[in-house]
Motif scaffolding. Structure first.
Motif, short mmCIF file in Angstrom:
data_model
loop_
_atom_site.label_atom_id
_atom_site.label_comp_id
_atom_site.label_asym_id
_atom_site.label_seq_id
_atom_site.Cartn_x
_atom_site.Cartn_y
_atom_site.Cartn_z
N VAL A 1 43.02 44.14 41.13
CA VAL A 1 42.30 42.91 40.78
C VAL A 1 40.89 42.80 41.38
CG1 VAL A 1 42.38 40.39 40.94
CG2 VAL A 1 44.41 41.65 40.21
N PRO A 2 40.68 43.11 42.67
CA PRO A 2 39.32 42.98 43.21
C PRO A 2 38.32 43.92 42.54
CG PRO A 2 40.94 43.22 44.97
CD PRO A 2 41.65 43.52 43.69
N GLN A 3 38.82 44.99 41.88
CA GLN A 3 37.93 46.00 41.31
C GLN A 3 37.47 45.66 39.90
OE1 GLN A 3 36.90 48.63 43.07
NE2 GLN A 3 38.12 47.97 44.82
N ILE A 4 38.06 44.61 39.32
CA ILE A 4 37.75 44.36 37.91
C ILE A 4 37.03 43.03 37.70
CG2 ILE A 4 39.54 45.81 36.94
CD1 ILE A 4 41.38 43.47 36.88
N ASP A 5 36.41 42.52 38.76
CA ASP A 5 35.53 41.34 38.60
C ASP A 5 34.39 41.67 37.65
OD1 ASP A 5 35.84 40.00 41.96
OD2 ASP A 5 36.95 39.60 40.12
N PRO A 6 33.81 40.73 36.99
CA PRO A 6 34.23 39.32 36.92
C PRO A 6 35.29 39.08 35.83
CG PRO A 6 32.15 39.62 35.76
CD PRO A 6 32.57 40.98 36.27
N LEU A 7 36.14 38.11 36.11
CA LEU A 7 37.18 37.75 35.14
C LEU A 7 36.87 36.39 34.56
CD1 LEU A 7 40.32 38.69 37.30
CD2 LEU A 7 39.62 39.86 35.22
#
Lengths: 102, 362
Positions: free
Chosen positions: B239-245
């Protein structure tokens, strides 16, 4: 009417289980976590257990237990319940049966 | 002059064969050393010295009267002889010690060599190197070949995985089209699903093998949960690697995290129950009746559920990956897959680094 059909029509959330089955136990825990209390029927404690197992297999279960019915319809075994939960489809189905605190 | 020869024959005999006897002792030492590099000239040298020494002694004993005559007038000689004998004894002792240490060193080298061979054989797989070992442990050939087949396939899987990671990395940097990226994402996902399929096959052969995670590196095993990575862990890394959501994505990811955690907890508790059940079954009844009692067969029946748990755990991993791919865009999925792959690579690097860290001498 066979016992299985009767039970699932009379109860909204039914889990067919065996007291010795640990995978069934895992599902019981899962229902607990999402705040529902299913009607659990232990087949190994029912004299008609064998007959009910056969009935479940006829209804399409690969393994007799665990078998989950919601609203009278067969959802499936552990695989199906887990997939449903992760896809977000389990909670909506269970909403009518969740306790008031949830 | 009294010269009772009979009295002195034994000592004379002793005198003459003693050096040979001593050489014999040395010979024994050298035989057990094996690769001792003490040259023959040294042996002869020592033998000669011993012979000279004994001859001097026997000579002394043969002429007691002469010695007796000399005694009063030359105590200094006696002292000198005593000192010479002491020196000789000390020298012999040093040589013996040297030979013994040499023997120890050679044994140590042999031991290291054997350990390396054993390690090498183990890495080759239980089927190739550990045939005898496996036989002794009662592992059937079928199980062995199942494990060997899996290990071979896993090695190839790993190579393919690393290739996929490289392709993903360059694709993301090169800004290729979404359609092309989609293909890479799909193939990356299928690759993981392939691993789960391979694991289910070997789990039928030997579920304990899958539970132990032997085919993985030590750090990976440290984080192992029912034969693989924790789905919730996967999400934490991803999850932290796929910003922005988007807000919608954040909501969906949050739900997925929660349901994943609940499913994981349910399986964990089921596993605990399984352990309790097997343990209770094994411990039931009286003890002191030997090993092959009905309790063991009963416990085995219970243990069969372990295969189901391993399959369920892998199913959960697969579903988690699948659901994430539905929530994310193609580009986000690509970054997510890369992050996951690289995290695993870091774990593997950690294992290697740890194994090679400088250690204090024992």
């Amino acid at each position: 009417m066979d016992k299985v059909t009767r039970l699932v029509s009379e109860n909204g959330l039914v889990l067919f289980s065996k007291s010795s089955c640990c995978l069934c136990y895992a599902l019981k825990i899962l229902f607990q976590e999402v705040g529902v209390t299913p009607t659990v029927h232990e087949l190994d404690q029912d004299p008609e257990g064998r007959e009910m197992e056969r009935a479940l297999m006829r209804l399409g279960c690969n393994v007799p237990v665990p078998a989950v019915f919601i609203g009278g319809k067969l959802v499936g075994s552990t695989n199906e319940v887990m997939s449903l939960h992760l896809s977000g489809g389990l909670i909506p189905l269970l909403r009518p049966y969740q306790s008031i605190s949830n | 002059m009294d010269f009772p020869s009979t009295q002195f024959v034994p000592s004379r005999t002793m005198g003459t064969y003693e050096p040979i006897h001593q050489i014999g002792m040395w010979g024994e030492n050298f035989k057990s050393i094996g690769n001792a590099n003490i040259s023959a000239s040294v042996i002869v040298d020592v033998a000669n010295k011993l012979e000279n020494e004994s001859e001097t002694t026997s000579h002394e004993m043969l002429t007691p009267s002469s010695k007796h005559d000399q005694e009063a007038s030359k105590p200094f000689d006696k002292v000198q002889r005593r000192l010479a004998q002491n020196r000789e004894a000390a020298r012999k002792s040093r040589l013996r010690k040297k030979a013994y240490v040499q023997q120890l060193e050679n044994s140590r080298l042999k031991l290291i060599q054997l350990e390396q061979e054993l390690e090498h054989a183990r890495q080759q797989g239980p089927y190739v190197g550990g045939g005898l070992e496996a036989g002794l442990l009662g592992i059937s050939r079928a199980v062995n070949s199942g494990i060997a087949a899996f290990e071979m396939k896993y090695e190839r899987w790993m190579e393919e995985q690393n290739k996929n990671m490289c392709e993903l990395r360059s694709a993301l940097n090169a800004q290729i089209s979404d359609i092309e990226l989609r293909i890479l994402v799909e193939s990356g996902m299928s690759h993981y699903f392939e691993l789960f399929r391979l694991k289910s096959i070997v789990a039928k052969a030997d579920v304990f093998y899958v539970m132990s995670g032997t085919w993985k590196t030590s750090a990976e095993r440290f984080f192992s949960w029912i034969g693989g990575f924790r789905p919730s862990e996967l999400l934490k890394v991803l999850v932290p690697q796929i910003d922005p959501l988007t807000d919608q994505q954040i909501f969906e990811v949050c739900n997925l995290k929660q349901s994943c955690q609940q499913a994981e907890d349910a399986l964990s508790q089921g596993m605990e129950k399984l352990q309790e059940t097997v343990s209770a079954t094994l411990a039931s009844g009286q003890m002191g009746q030997g090993t092959y009692v009905p309790q063991v067969a009963m416990a085995m029946e219970k243990l069969e559920a372990l295969v189901c748990f391993v399959n369920q755990a892998d199913h959960l991993r697969q579903e988690t990956l699948q659901q994430m791919s539905y929530i994310l865009t193609t580009r986000q999925s690509a970054r997510g897959l890369l992050a996951l792959g690289e995290y695993t690579q870091r774990l593997q690097a950690l294992s290697t680094l740890w194994a090679n860290r400088p250690r204090e001498p024992a």
